[in-house]
Scaffold this active site. Structure first.
Site, PDB file in Angstrom:
ATOM      1  N   LYS A  34       0.838  -1.205   0.000  1.00  0.00           N
ATOM      2  CA  LYS A  34       0.000   0.000   0.000  1.00  0.00           C
ATOM      3  C   LYS A  34       0.872   1.253   0.000  1.00  0.00           C
ATOM      4  O   LYS A  34       0.666   2.166  -0.807  1.00  0.00           O
ATOM      5  CB  LYS A  34      -0.925  -0.018   1.219  1.00  0.00           C
ATOM      6  CG  LYS A  34      -1.911   1.113   1.219  1.00  0.00           C
ATOM      7  CD  LYS A  34      -2.806   1.072   2.438  1.00  0.00           C
ATOM      8  CE  LYS A  34      -3.805  -0.062   2.315  1.00  0.00           C
ATOM      9  NZ  LYS A  34      -4.639  -0.213   3.487  1.00  0.00           N
ATOM     10  N   ARG A 104      -3.278   2.891   8.779  1.00  0.00           N
ATOM     11  CA  ARG A 104      -3.608   1.628   8.087  1.00  0.00           C
ATOM     12  C   ARG A 104      -2.393   0.739   7.949  1.00  0.00           C
ATOM     13  O   ARG A 104      -1.290   1.219   7.723  1.00  0.00           O
ATOM     14  CB  ARG A 104      -4.105   1.913   6.665  1.00  0.00           C
ATOM     15  CG  ARG A 104      -5.397   2.656   6.585  1.00  0.00           C
ATOM     16  CD  ARG A 104      -5.652   2.988   5.118  1.00  0.00           C
ATOM     17  NE  ARG A 104      -6.694   3.955   4.956  1.00  0.00           N
ATOM     18  CZ  ARG A 104      -7.960   3.639   4.654  1.00  0.00           C
ATOM     19  NH1 ARG A 104      -8.306   2.403   4.471  1.00  0.00           N
ATOM     20  NH2 ARG A 104      -8.852   4.588   4.521  1.00  0.00           N
ATOM     21  N   GLY A 113      -7.817  -7.431   4.294  1.00  0.00           N
ATOM     22  CA  GLY A 113      -8.702  -7.543   5.451  1.00  0.00           C
ATOM     23  C   GLY A 113      -8.123  -8.285   6.642  1.00  0.00           C
ATOM     24  O   GLY A 113      -8.831  -8.522   7.613  1.00  0.00           O
ATOM     25  N   MET A 115      -5.406  -7.392   8.539  1.00  0.00           N
ATOM     26  CA  MET A 115      -4.834  -6.595   9.624  1.00  0.00           C
ATOM     27  C   MET A 115      -5.684  -5.357   9.889  1.00  0.00           C
ATOM     28  O   MET A 115      -6.725  -5.177   9.281  1.00  0.00           O
ATOM     29  CB  MET A 115      -3.392  -6.248   9.285  1.00  0.00           C
ATOM     30  CG  MET A 115      -2.496  -7.457   9.399  1.00  0.00           C
ATOM     31  SD  MET A 115      -0.856  -7.133   8.804  1.00  0.00           S
ATOM     32  CE  MET A 115      -1.149  -6.770   7.110  1.00  0.00           C
ATOM     33  N   ARG A 362      -3.490  -1.572  -6.122  1.00  0.00           N
ATOM     34  CA  ARG A 362      -2.620  -2.755  -6.109  1.00  0.00           C
ATOM     35  C   ARG A 362      -3.065  -3.635  -7.269  1.00  0.00           C
ATOM     36  O   ARG A 362      -4.168  -3.446  -7.802  1.00  0.00           O
ATOM     37  CB  ARG A 362      -2.741  -3.511  -4.782  1.00  0.00           C
ATOM     38  CG  ARG A 362      -4.147  -3.998  -4.549  1.00  0.00           C
ATOM     39  CD  ARG A 362      -4.349  -4.565  -3.159  1.00  0.00           C
ATOM     40  NE  ARG A 362      -5.778  -4.759  -2.949  1.00  0.00           N
ATOM     41  CZ  ARG A 362      -6.354  -4.971  -1.790  1.00  0.00           C
ATOM     42  NH1 ARG A 362      -5.634  -4.996  -0.709  1.00  0.00           N
ATOM     43  NH2 ARG A 362      -7.645  -5.146  -1.686  1.00  0.00           N
ATOM     44  N   HIS A 478     -16.119  -8.885   1.575  1.00  0.00           N
ATOM     45  CA  HIS A 478     -15.067  -9.734   2.127  1.00  0.00           C
ATOM     46  C   HIS A 478     -15.172 -11.162   1.584  1.00  0.00           C
ATOM     47  O   HIS A 478     -14.203 -11.741   1.089  1.00  0.00           O
ATOM     48  CB  HIS A 478     -15.180  -9.742   3.659  1.00  0.00           C
ATOM     49  CG  HIS A 478     -14.151 -10.583   4.327  1.00  0.00           C
ATOM     50  ND1 HIS A 478     -14.382 -11.897   4.673  1.00  0.00           N
ATOM     51  CD2 HIS A 478     -12.861 -10.329   4.675  1.00  0.00           C
ATOM     52  CE1 HIS A 478     -13.303 -12.394   5.229  1.00  0.00           C
ATOM     53  NE2 HIS A 478     -12.355 -11.462   5.240  1.00  0.00           N
ATOM     54  N   SER A 795      13.877 -42.156 -11.908  1.00  0.00           N
ATOM     55  CA  SER A 795      12.727 -41.317 -11.575  1.00  0.00           C
ATOM     56  C   SER A 795      12.721 -41.173 -10.063  1.00  0.00           C
ATOM     57  O   SER A 795      12.707 -42.175  -9.337  1.00  0.00           O
ATOM     58  CB  SER A 795      11.430 -41.959 -12.066  1.00  0.00           C
ATOM     59  OG  SER A 795      10.358 -41.101 -11.756  1.00  0.00           O
ATOM     60  N   CYS A 862       8.571 -38.304 -10.013  1.00  0.00           N
ATOM     61  CA  CYS A 862       7.174 -38.733 -10.134  1.00  0.00           C
ATOM     62  C   CYS A 862       6.442 -38.730  -8.803  1.00  0.00           C
ATOM     63  O   CYS A 862       5.315 -39.183  -8.714  1.00  0.00           O
ATOM     64  CB  CYS A 862       7.077 -40.098 -10.812  1.00  0.00           C
ATOM     65  SG  CYS A 862       7.885 -41.407  -9.866  1.00  0.00           S
ATOM     66  N   TYR A 882      12.354 -34.014 -16.692  1.00  0.00           N
ATOM     67  CA  TYR A 882      10.897 -33.861 -16.693  1.00  0.00           C
ATOM     68  C   TYR A 882      10.338 -34.025 -15.290  1.00  0.00           C
ATOM     69  O   TYR A 882      11.017 -34.532 -14.387  1.00  0.00           O
ATOM     70  CB  TYR A 882      10.227 -34.892 -17.630  1.00  0.00           C
ATOM     71  CG  TYR A 882      10.346 -36.309 -17.131  1.00  0.00           C
ATOM     72  CD1 TYR A 882       9.402 -36.839 -16.249  1.00  0.00           C
ATOM     73  CD2 TYR A 882      11.420 -37.117 -17.506  1.00  0.00           C
ATOM     74  CE1 TYR A 882       9.529 -38.124 -15.755  1.00  0.00           C
ATOM     75  CE2 TYR A 882      11.549 -38.404 -17.018  1.00  0.00           C
ATOM     76  CZ  TYR A 882      10.599 -38.900 -16.133  1.00  0.00           C
ATOM     77  OH  TYR A 882      10.716 -40.161 -15.634  1.00  0.00           O
TER      78      TYR A 882
HETATM   79  C1  PEP Z   1       7.121 -41.907  -4.567  1.00  0.00           C
HETATM   80  O1  PEP Z   1       7.487 -42.585  -3.606  1.00  0.00           O
HETATM   81  O2  PEP Z   1       7.367 -40.707  -4.706  1.00  0.00           O
HETATM   82  C2  PEP Z   1       6.323 -42.536  -5.641  1.00  0.00           C
HETATM   83  C3  PEP Z   1       6.017 -41.873  -6.727  1.00  0.00           C
HETATM   84  O3  PEP Z   1       5.879 -43.796  -5.410  1.00  0.00           O
HETATM   85  P1  PEP Z   1       4.629 -44.133  -4.501  1.00  0.00           P
HETATM   86  O4  PEP Z   1       3.974 -42.852  -4.145  1.00  0.00           O
HETATM   87  O5  PEP Z   1       3.759 -45.023  -5.299  1.00  0.00           O
HETATM   88  O6  PEP Z   1       5.276 -44.805  -3.356  1.00  0.00           O
END
Ligand code: PEP
Ligand code: MG
Length: 903
Positions: A34, A104, A113, A115, A362, A478, A795, A862, A882
């Site tokens: 602000k 303020r 809202g 504070m 803002r 709000h 992975s 993953c 990835y």
């Molecule tokens: C993990 O352990 O991150 C994974 C992808 O395998 P899971 O969640 O199936 O154990």
């Protein structure tokens, strides 16, 4: 001598009309959002009431010293107050012509809202006379004084607001007044006396020695005391529970502090040529290029947000008698602000007797749909670049577009209508208080929070509820602002609801329906509809705008994005969302339903023939599964993970079986049946492990039961061979889970390669399938150079890696003690949601060592972190190839990956 720290910055003009602002928009970390933008508006010539800003760092120093002022700070504030008085030619508390100020909060990150604010500061028993004389409006002056006492008591001292509201109600009853505006100057002056008495009775002398005069607590008359206490209260509000909760939810650091803006008051309640309002330069719900917002004639700012009176749309302002000039000027300001800040802005303004004043601007909070449209439109208007457009959309916000909607084919009667304040649909049981919403959520129940209007105190309930419904307040109320920020569906201003929160019921005017706690309702925040009962919900289709931004994102990102999917339908969906392959197919998810019985007989039966039949059945079923998956992802990689969980997960619960046996015994059931069950229980018990997640699972299963990987690899290879023969391009990759030593991987790699070669020969098809592993154990990460010699890819299973690095059971700790760890700041965030720096170090070590061991190694992640925007930034920096995440997170990951590359 240490260099003097500058703690106060002024903004606005001096008495000559020259801009004397010391700050700028770039100083948000010092002046708060602000304060920095007030300075910026003053610098670009917009009408900003003059004032000064006390820095965020002063707030933190004050808080860290147990609420003691840093040396010299109060002197600096006094000097800036005198400077402000000189600039204005008026003094705070003056008996003839008093200057009134607002105090303020304003943190570096917007926390709407959360504070505190005190308005009309500087009024006392003497200066009220000056205000009456100057304005010739005793009613306005007394109303200002009573508002000041009320706000000061509530915000600074923490007195219950009802004490004052009850006094107002009693006064209205005595006078037969319908609304506050029916009270006269005399009534209000009497209220001021009552308020001062309430203040004196309820304020502790011990807590506020500076308020004691002649042995008694008095409402402070000295403006210096008023100002200091108000600033201290705003500092203190940085650590109030709702602000703390908001920061936790929005991942805002606790050590930023809030600035305090002390600014000359301007009044929107000085008659019909005065007004106040809040507005956006574009529509924050859908992004349409139009001026959007509400205003109220003859009102103070909090009246608009509180939803106490019904507001009018901002587009009408320039047509209102006496407000035309200011209305037109405001529209010019909208354009100027957008061009200057190159963003959709949110504005608070006041018109005092025809003159426009800007109180705040803002970047406007907006829905995901609005964020997309505004970013694309602004890029096309030449206001921002494509890179900026991609960075303007908050990835986690895209979830909103994936919110459920009412099924178009669903039939329902509309119970009530309100404003479509925040998109998405929700179904849940009615609750009438935030606390009830929180309790219900703890029981796992879905609720809709129904309130007259929400206040910042309702935040925890708003988070806990599926949706929010209010009977009052506009689209900038709000409830609307907070719900949009959270991405929660919200319908507000549904005026037909007559809510009695105490009785926990709401009468719906015009119907004979009385909603009671626990009744199920549905609401659609996209259309503003409320329905009695549960309406079927469906996932929405992705809009064209989302596709556009994601295509732009793809131009910039270097991280690949794959999906975690284990059935052809999810695989197809993730492909539609832009997944470039499957990063994790958890094959155990294919062993549900009747397949579970087959695997049970493999595990439990001692008869070799039955076990072999079970394996043959599983092979046939799995070949079909993989055929479907590889076909859906034709031409793209599909990483199939061999069976991972401990085998007992496929078996019945021994506890349930125990109970069943006891019941059978009590009912005198056939002894043979009981003996059979006992035999089964003994076998199941033999699979129970004290620490199953550290037990016979992952690659260990394949080593103990080699028939399992052979069956799965045969199924994978056979499905691939068949598809190849049909002219498809299947690209399965085989992943071996939970490896801790290179020897485990080498052994199973050999088993897999042998099996692939056999299938290749039998089918007469060349198969060159990659074989890799998951890195889920610290030992694997630190010996990744060795492991990589046996792997085509890694992975990172960051779910297990987090579990094993911390020694936290991933199935238990989030419900047990992580919440306490977060509250006590032992952890900054949940490490199962956002990658922890310690775990990330292991990932980096694994990547670097892995590439040393095998320069062609492909590396991905993953675990759940693969779909978390903050973690994606970390993975980008580490240099993974990835990330892989659930299908609905694929768009989020594409955008986050682009932002990681651009920032
Ligand atoms: C993990 O352990 O991150 C994974 C992808 O395998 P899971 O969640 O199936 O154990
Ligand atoms: Mg795992």
């Amino acid at each position: 001598m240490a260099e003097q720290v500058k703690r106060v910055y002024r903004f606005g003009k001096d008495s000559q009309g020259d801009n004397v602002t010391e700050g700028a928009a770039s100083m948000k970390g010092v002046l708060g959002g602000k304060g920095a933008n007030l300075a910026e508006m003053a610098n670009i010539g917009l009408p900003v009431p003059p004032g000064f800003t006390i820095t965020c760092q002063t707030c933190m120093e004050y808080a860290n010293a147990d609420n003691a002022w840093p040396e010299g700070a109060l002197d600096e504030i006094r000097a800036y107050r005198i400077d402000l008085e000189e600039r204005m030619g008026k003094k705070i508390g003056d008996a003839a012509d008093p200057l009134l100020v607002s105090v303020r909060s304003g943190a570096p990150m917007s926390m709407p809202g959360m504070m505190d604010t005190v308005l009309n500061l500087g009024l006392n028993d003497r200066s009220i006379q000056g205000l009456i004389a100057q304005t010739d409006n005793p009613r306005f002056a007394w109303d200002s004084y009573r508002r000041f006492i009320q706000m000061f008591s509530n915000v600074v001292i923490g007195l219950d607001g009802d004490l004052f509201e009850n006094a107002i109600i009693a006064m209205k009853q005595r006078r037969g007044a319908v609304s506050d505006t029916d009270l006269t100057a005399e009534d209000l002056s009497e209220l001021v006396s009552e308020f001062k008495a309430i203040f004196a009775q309820n304020t502790s002398a011990a807590d506020y020695p500076s308020l004691v005069a002649d042995g008694e607590v008095r409402f402070p008359q000295d403006p210096t005391v008023q100002l200091q206490l108000a600033i201290e209260a705003v500092f203190g509000s940085w650590n109030n529970p709702r602000a703390t909760l908001y920061r936790q939810k929005n991942k805002i650091a606790d050590d930023l502090g809030t600035a305090v803006n002390v600014q000359c008051m301007v009044f929107g309640n000085k008659g019909n040529t005065s007004a106040t309002g809040v507005a956006f330069t574009r529509n924050p719900a859908d992004g349409t290029k139009e001026f959007y917002g509400d205003y109220l004639v003859n009102a103070q700012g909090e009246d608009v947000v509180a939803g106490i009176r019904n507001t009018s749309p901002i587009s009408e302002l320039k047509h209102v008698e006496g407000l035309q000039k200011a209305g037109q000027e405001l529209e010019d300001v909208f354009v100027l602000l957008e061009n200057h800040f190159r963003d959709m802005m949110d504005i608070e303004f006041t018109i005092e007797q025809g003159k426009l004043w800007m109180l705040q601007t803002r970047a406007g909070k907006r829905t995901a749909a609005s964020a997309l449209k505004v970013a694309i439109d602004m890029q096309r208007e030449g206001l921002i670049t494509k890179e900026e457009a991609v960075c303007r959309v908050e990835p986690s916000q895209l979830d909103q577009l994936l919110h459920p909607q009412f099924d178009k084919n669903a039939r329902y009667d509309v119970l009530a209508r309100g404003l479509n304040a925040s998109p998405g649909a929700a179904v849940g049981k009615v609750v009438f208080s935030a606390a009830d919403a929180v309790e219900a959520a703890e029981r796992g129940e879905k609720t809709v929070l129904v309130r007259w209007e929400t206040t910042p105190d309702d935040l925890a309930g708003m988070i806990a509820a599926e949706g929010i419904l209010t009977s009052h307040g506009g689209k900038t109320s709000h409830a609307a602002v907070i719900a949009r920020g959270m991405g929660a569906p919200c319908v507000c201003g549904a005026e037909a609801l007559r809510i009695d929160a105490e009785k926990k019921q709401a009468v719906v005017a015009g119907t004979d329906v009385v909603l009671r706690e626990g009744d199920v309702i549905s609401l659609d925040g996209t259309t503003g509809i409320v329905v009695l009962g549960a309406v079927d919900l469906v996932q929405p289709e992705l809009t064209g705008d989302l596709d556009t931004i994601l295509e732009w994102a793809d131009e910039f990102r270097t991280l690949g994005v794959r999906a975690n999917a284990d059935n052809p339908e999810d695989a197809r969906l993730s492909r539609e969302f832009g997944a470039e392959g499957i990063g994790l197919d958890r094959t155990e998810h294919m062993f549900l339903g009747e397949r579970k019985q087959i695997i049970q007989s493999f595990i439990l039966d001692e008869d070799e023939e039955i076990r072999e039949k079970a394996i043959a059945d599983l092979y046939a079923a799995q070949t079909g599964d993989f055929y479907g998956m590889f076909k859906a992802m034709d031409g793209l990689p599909v990483i199939v993970r061999l069976l991972d969980p401990p085998l007992h997960e496929f078996l019945e619960s021994p506890r349930a079986l125990d109970v069943e046996i006891a019941r059978l015994e009590a009912s005198g059931a056939d002894a043979r049946v009981i003996a059979e069950k006992r035999g089964l229980l003994a076998k199941i018990d033999s699979f129970v492990e004290a620490n199953p997640m550290l037990g016979l699972r992952g690659c260990r299963l394949g080593i103990v039961y080699p028939i399992l990987p052979v069956m799965q690899v045969r199924a994978i290879a056979t499905a691939a061979a068949r598809l190849k023969k049909e002219g498809f391009d299947p690209r399965p990759e085989i992943m071996i889970p939970l490896v801790s030593t290179v020897n485990e991987l080498a052994k199973l790699r050999e088993v897999a390669q042998k099996t692939i070669a056999e299938v290749s020969e039998a089918e007469g098809v060349e198969l060159d399938l990659e074989i890799g592993t998951m890195i889920e154990l610290p030992r694997a990460a630190v010996t990744a150079d060795e492991i990589a010699t046996q792997a085509d890819f890694f992975s990172f299973g960051t779910n297990d890696l987090t579990q094993t690095t911390f020694g936290f059971s991933r199935d238990d700790v989030e419900g047990e003690f992580i919440p306490q760890y977060l509250t006590e700041k032992l952890l900054p965030y949940n490490p199962f949601a956002t990658i922890d720096p310690g775990v990330a170090k292991l990932v980096k070590m694994g990547v670097d060592l892995g590439r040393q061991g095998n320069p062609d190694l492909k590396v991905g992640v993953c675990g759940e972190h693969g779909g978390d925007p903050d973690s994606i930034h970390t993975f980008h920096k580490i240099g993974l190839d990835y990330v892989s995440c659930s299908p609905y997170r694929v768009p989020v990951a594409r955008l986050a990956a682009a932002q990681a590359a651009l920032k």
